[in-house]
Design a protein around this motif. Structure first.
Motif, short mmCIF file in Angstrom:
data_model
loop_
_atom_site.label_atom_id
_atom_site.label_comp_id
_atom_site.label_asym_id
_atom_site.label_seq_id
_atom_site.Cartn_x
_atom_site.Cartn_y
_atom_site.Cartn_z
N ARG A 1 5.91 -13.68 -29.52
CA ARG A 1 5.60 -12.25 -29.57
C ARG A 1 4.26 -11.99 -30.27
NH1 ARG A 1 11.18 -11.93 -30.87
NH2 ARG A 1 10.69 -11.63 -33.08
N GLN A 2 3.87 -12.94 -31.13
CA GLN A 2 2.60 -12.79 -31.85
C GLN A 2 1.42 -13.43 -31.10
OE1 GLN A 2 2.92 -10.83 -34.57
NE2 GLN A 2 5.11 -10.89 -34.03
N GLY A 3 1.68 -14.00 -29.92
CA GLY A 3 0.58 -14.52 -29.11
C GLY A 3 0.51 -16.02 -28.98
N TRP A 4 1.49 -16.76 -29.52
CA TRP A 4 1.51 -18.22 -29.36
C TRP A 4 2.22 -18.55 -28.04
CZ3 TRP A 4 5.90 -21.56 -29.35
CH2 TRP A 4 5.59 -22.92 -29.35
N ARG A 5 1.51 -19.21 -27.15
CA ARG A 5 2.06 -19.62 -25.85
C ARG A 5 2.86 -18.49 -25.19
NH1 ARG A 5 3.73 -26.01 -25.93
NH2 ARG A 5 2.20 -26.74 -27.43
N PRO A 6 2.30 -17.31 -25.06
CA PRO A 6 3.08 -16.19 -24.52
C PRO A 6 3.51 -16.44 -23.08
CG PRO A 6 0.74 -15.65 -24.60
CD PRO A 6 0.89 -16.95 -25.32
#
Length: 317
Positions: A201-206
């Motif tokens: 949700r924070q942008g890691w491997r979205p």
């Protein structure tokens, strides 16, 4: 308090991905070991036959037709000490009479079944990082967060066998919902799948599917800021929960096992920072928080200790 037996014990560790079995000698050494994948078949009989085949193979290869007893760690929930198990990660078994089935298979032997995280705690106290201490919390931080509690040198079971279940200590009342129905439990924050979901949700491997906590930890080691923040989040939650447990139980050692415990300083540095912030009483600052010493064998060693050192670790019958 001496050991109860001279022969090896048949130890079993039942998990969602693997079934493991070992013969453990009275000194806590694994002499023979085997494992197999946990079948995904929804038929409970398939899982039971798979377990029986594993045990038959191990005992035949070891030339040990009659061990001293059978000790088992299995995921919960379960009815304890009767040993009807309903592991959350094994849908095929619901109210499965595991202890009764094993007693029928080994009618002349003691058979003892406990929660798998409690067996890890017992193993670490008996032969691992908590050896030589009387007041120890053993924890597993992996797909879930569980634990077991030894006070005064003896396993504490509580009213239903669930004492030490630190995974449902609330670390953030406004935190994420937990599968138990509560909110902000340690497990909701620090379990591997929860960390992965938060990081995505924070942008890691979205948008990627099938990514694991292992991959999250690898990226954190490589310096990915979101992956690192996820482990910091888990470490701080663990520190808050351990501070609460420390004040309540006056612990000497907390031994942390499971996959996330392999992350080293990425997890333990924020844990220690949060512990220093929240463990303010002088006695609470003495606790040692360390990685579990027995690794993946802790649960098997602890299951064996239910038989081999039952005077300390089995209080039911």
């Amino acid at each position: 308090m001496g050991q109860e037996h001279d022969a090896p014990v048949l130890a079993v560790d039942i998990g969602g991905t693997k079934l493991a079995a070992a013969l453990v000698d009275p000194e806590g050494r694994i002499t023979h070991y085997d494992r197999t994948a946990t079948p995904a078949d929804p038929d409970p009989r398939v899982l039971w036959r798979t377990l029986e085949s594993l045990l038959d193979k191990l005992l035949a290869e070891a030339g040990c037709p009659q061990p001293a007893g059978v000790g088992v760690g299995c995921g919960g929930p379960m009815r304890w000490p009767s040993g009807e198990v309903s592991p959350l990660n094994i849908p095929a078994w619901r109210d499965f009479p595991l202890r009764r089935r094993l007693r029928a298979r080994h009618p002349d032997l003691p058979v003892r079944v406990h929660n798998d995280a409690i067996c890890v705690a017992v193993g670490e106290h008996w032969r691992g990082a908590g050896r030589g201490y009387d007041n120890v919390l053993g924890m597993v931080v992996s797909t879930g967060v569980g634990g077991g509690l030894v006070l005064g040198g003896r396993l504490i079971d509580g009213a239903s066998g669930n004492a030490g279940h630190i995974g449902h200590v609330v670390v953030d009342p406004q935190g994420p919902p937990c599968e138990c129905g509560g909110r902000g439990c340690l497990e909701a924050v620090a379990r591997g799948p929860g960390l992965v979901a938060w990081a995505q949700r924070q942008g890691w491997r979205p948008g990627q599917t099938g990514v694991s906590g292992v991959e999250l930890a690898e990226d954190a080691r490589l310096g990915h800021p979101v992956a690192g923040a996820a482990l910091q989040r888990a470490g701080r939650a663990l520190g808050v929960a351990i501070a609460s447990a420390m004040h309540l139980c006056d612990l000497e050692v907390v031994a942390i096992g499971g996959g996330l415990a392999q992350c080293g300083p990425l997890l333990f540095d924020p844990l220690q920072e949060a512990l220093r912030e929240h463990a303010r009483m002088e006695f609470a600052r003495r606790v040692q928080v360390v990685p579990a010493a027995l690794g993946q064998t802790a649960g098997l060693v602890g299951a064996a200790a239910l038989i081999l050192a039952g005077d300390r670790y089995w209080n039911a019958d």
